[in-house]
Design an enzyme around this catalytic site. Structure first.
Site, short mmCIF file in Angstrom:
data_model
loop_
_atom_site.label_atom_id
_atom_site.label_comp_id
_atom_site.label_asym_id
_atom_site.label_seq_id
_atom_site.Cartn_x
_atom_site.Cartn_y
_atom_site.Cartn_z
N PHE A 15 -11.43 -6.09 42.09
CA PHE A 15 -12.56 -6.65 41.35
C PHE A 15 -12.27 -6.76 39.84
CE2 PHE A 15 -16.67 -4.94 39.32
CZ PHE A 15 -17.07 -6.20 38.90
N TYR A 141 -12.64 11.72 44.32
CA TYR A 141 -12.34 10.52 43.52
C TYR A 141 -12.23 10.89 42.04
CZ TYR A 141 -13.25 6.13 41.02
OH TYR A 141 -13.18 5.07 40.14
N GLY A 270 -22.85 13.55 47.09
CA GLY A 270 -21.80 13.51 46.07
C GLY A 270 -21.99 12.45 45.00
N GLU A 271 -23.18 11.87 44.90
CA GLU A 271 -23.40 10.87 43.85
C GLU A 271 -24.25 11.47 42.74
OE1 GLU A 271 -25.16 7.39 45.49
OE2 GLU A 271 -23.20 6.49 45.85
N1 LIG Z 1 -15.76 -1.06 39.40
C1 LIG Z 1 -16.28 -0.03 38.76
O1 LIG Z 1 -17.50 0.07 38.58
C2 LIG Z 1 -15.39 1.06 38.21
C3 LIG Z 1 -16.00 2.15 37.57
C4 LIG Z 1 -15.20 3.16 37.06
C5 LIG Z 1 -13.82 3.08 37.16
N2 LIG Z 1 -13.25 2.02 37.80
C6 LIG Z 1 -11.77 1.98 37.90
O2 LIG Z 1 -11.35 0.67 37.61
C7 LIG Z 1 -10.21 0.33 38.40
C8 LIG Z 1 -10.49 -0.97 39.14
O3 LIG Z 1 -11.62 -0.79 39.98
P1 LIG Z 1 -12.16 -1.96 40.92
O4 LIG Z 1 -13.63 -1.81 40.99
O5 LIG Z 1 -11.57 -3.26 40.52
O6 LIG Z 1 -11.57 -1.49 42.33
P2 LIG Z 1 -10.94 -2.34 43.50
O7 LIG Z 1 -10.86 -1.41 44.68
O8 LIG Z 1 -11.63 -3.65 43.65
O9 LIG Z 1 -9.45 -2.62 42.97
C9 LIG Z 1 -8.40 -1.69 43.09
C10 LIG Z 1 -7.16 -2.45 43.52
O10 LIG Z 1 -6.06 -1.54 43.63
C11 LIG Z 1 -5.30 -1.90 44.76
N3 LIG Z 1 -4.54 -0.74 45.24
C12 LIG Z 1 -5.04 0.39 45.83
N4 LIG Z 1 -4.04 1.23 46.13
C13 LIG Z 1 -2.89 0.63 45.72
C14 LIG Z 1 -1.51 1.00 45.77
N5 LIG Z 1 -1.14 2.17 46.31
N6 LIG Z 1 -0.59 0.17 45.25
C15 LIG Z 1 -0.98 -1.04 44.70
N7 LIG Z 1 -2.26 -1.44 44.64
C16 LIG Z 1 -3.20 -0.61 45.15
C17 LIG Z 1 -6.31 -2.40 45.78
O11 LIG Z 1 -5.73 -3.25 46.76
C18 LIG Z 1 -7.31 -3.13 44.88
O12 LIG Z 1 -6.99 -4.50 44.78
C19 LIG Z 1 -9.94 1.53 39.29
O13 LIG Z 1 -8.92 2.30 38.72
C20 LIG Z 1 -11.25 2.30 39.28
O14 LIG Z 1 -11.03 3.69 39.48
C21 LIG Z 1 -14.00 1.01 38.35
#
Ligand SMILES: NC(=O)c1ccc[n+]([C@@H]2O[C@H](COP(=O)([O-])OP(=O)(O)OC[C@H]3O[C@@H](n4cnc5c(N)ncnc54)[C@H](O)[C@@H]3O)[C@@H](O)[C@H]2O)c1
Length: 318
Positions: A15, A141, A270-271
């Site tokens: 995303f 997480y 856990g939320e």
């Molecule tokens: N979306 C949110 O609200 C939010 C909030 C806080 C933190 N984050 C952080 O932002 C980042 C992006 O989040 P997001 O919402 O886009 O999540 P998402 O799950 O849509 O994207 C994560 C991507 O990482 C890839 N991935 C997972 N394991 C992998 C691996 N071993 N090797 C290569 N690729 C791998 C997945 O295929 C996926 O495309 C993450 O690190 C998440 O912890 C997101």
């Protein structure tokens, strides 16, 4: 002529990563993207990205970062229930994977790394709005993301790498992963209501979340990349306003006029009850969130109508 700046994005098919890649390309950077497609999809990846399907834990990623000016490290296990059900895999990707990305960056002499951290770091802190000073991660997480952040800090100290840590709150917008068993709340409401199914609320709906639109997050991504004052620092990225899940339902209903009332199911464990970001630090660099919740929701509805419903895909059962 100076060469075009090259930026790597891990998690580029997810995303936030897919939206970030588009913003960087539009800004004139060349983008190399890494993702193992475990959660993300190729459909999300802009055609201009030099895409590599690879696992961030594999040595294959080392050569990819050569001649790269900066790395945005977003790849992670992000689905909370999956992290709870398979904590070893969550730790492996979020801690060891981050370690391997840092090592790849060090070997390629990349000077700047931006790490996607999370407001879940504040799970055990009950001060609102929450600033960056104190953290207390508890769940799998949160602790695994904290492990990754700790290695970032270590590489900053040991190898003089310019690391910036961004603690995102609830990011929302187009390309958010609506395929999950329990999708993020906004996508879940929108899809169910568009499909004339009752929206589902877990618990009382009184939990409050700080939602920030993905374009606003991207504007700070550019600040993190281009403003040297972000080096070695941690920033909350939220909107500084929160809404309850019940309020989000009402806002979506105002826009869709479905007439469908929510059904309430048992709470998800856990939320956190409340998240609310103190965004003073990020604002001090000239950034501020610009997209109001109604506008962000309208754009998200538009995306889901076009991409998801027209493709005739149904939401996973809840
Ligand atoms: N979306 C949110 O609200 C939010 C909030 C806080 C933190 N984050 C952080 O932002 C980042 C992006 O989040 P997001 O919402 O886009 O999540 P998402 O799950 O849509 O994207 C994560 C991507 O990482 C890839 N991935 C997972 N394991 C992998 C691996 N071993 N090797 C290569 N690729 C791998 C997945 O295929 C996926 O495309 C993450 O690190 C998440 O912890 C997101």
């Amino acid at each position: 002529m100076s060469r075009q700046k090259r930026v790597a994005v891990t998690g580029v098919a997810g995303f936030v990563g897919s939206n970030l890649a588009k913003r960087l390309l539009d800004r004139g950077y060349s983008v190399i993207g890494v993702d193992n497609l475990s959660a993300g999809t190729l459909e999300n990846v802009d055609g201009r990205v030099e895409f590599h399907e690879a696992d961030i834990r594999a040595p294959e990623i080392y050569p990819l970062f050569q001649k790269t000016d900066a790395v945005f490290h977003l790849a992670a296990k992000t689905c909370l229930p999956e992290c709870v059900n398979n904590p070893l895999e969550a730790a492996s990707v979020n801690v060891l994977g981050t370690m391997n990305v840092l090592e790849a960056a060090r070997r390629a002499n990349v000077r700047k790394l931006i790490y996607a951290d999370t407001s879940a770091e504040y799970e055990g802190i009950n001060e609102f709005p929450t600033n960056e000073e104190k953290i207390r991660p508890i769940g799998v997480y949160a602790v695994s993301k904290h492990g990754g952040a700790a290695f970032c800090e270590s590489y900053r100290e040991l190898h003089a790498m310019n690391v910036t840590v961004l603690r995102y709150f609830n990011v929302y917008g187009p390309a958010q992963d609506w395929r999950r068993v329990i999708p993020p709340v906004m996508s879940s409401f929108i899809i169910r209501m568009l499909q004339r199914e009752l929206p589902v609320i877990y618990g009382t709906g009184k939990k409050r979340r700080d939602f920030v639109y993905v374009d606003d997050v991207n504007e700070f991504h550019l600040v993190a990349l281009e403003d040297q004052r972000t080096n070695g620092r941690i920033f909350n990225i939220g909107s500084g306003i929160n809404f309850s899940v019940n309020e989000i339902y009402r806002l979506v209903e105002e826009l869709l006029g479905s007439g469908l009332q929510p059904i309430y199911k048992p709470d998800l464990p856990g939320e956190a009850e409340i998240t609310l970001a103190d965004i003073t630090s990020a604002k001090s660099l000239g950034w501020k969130p610009r997209i109001e919740i109604k506008d962000g929701l309208k754009r998200t509805i538009e995306y889901l109508q076009n991409k998801v419903l027209k493709a005739n895909v149904s939401l996973p059962g809840v």
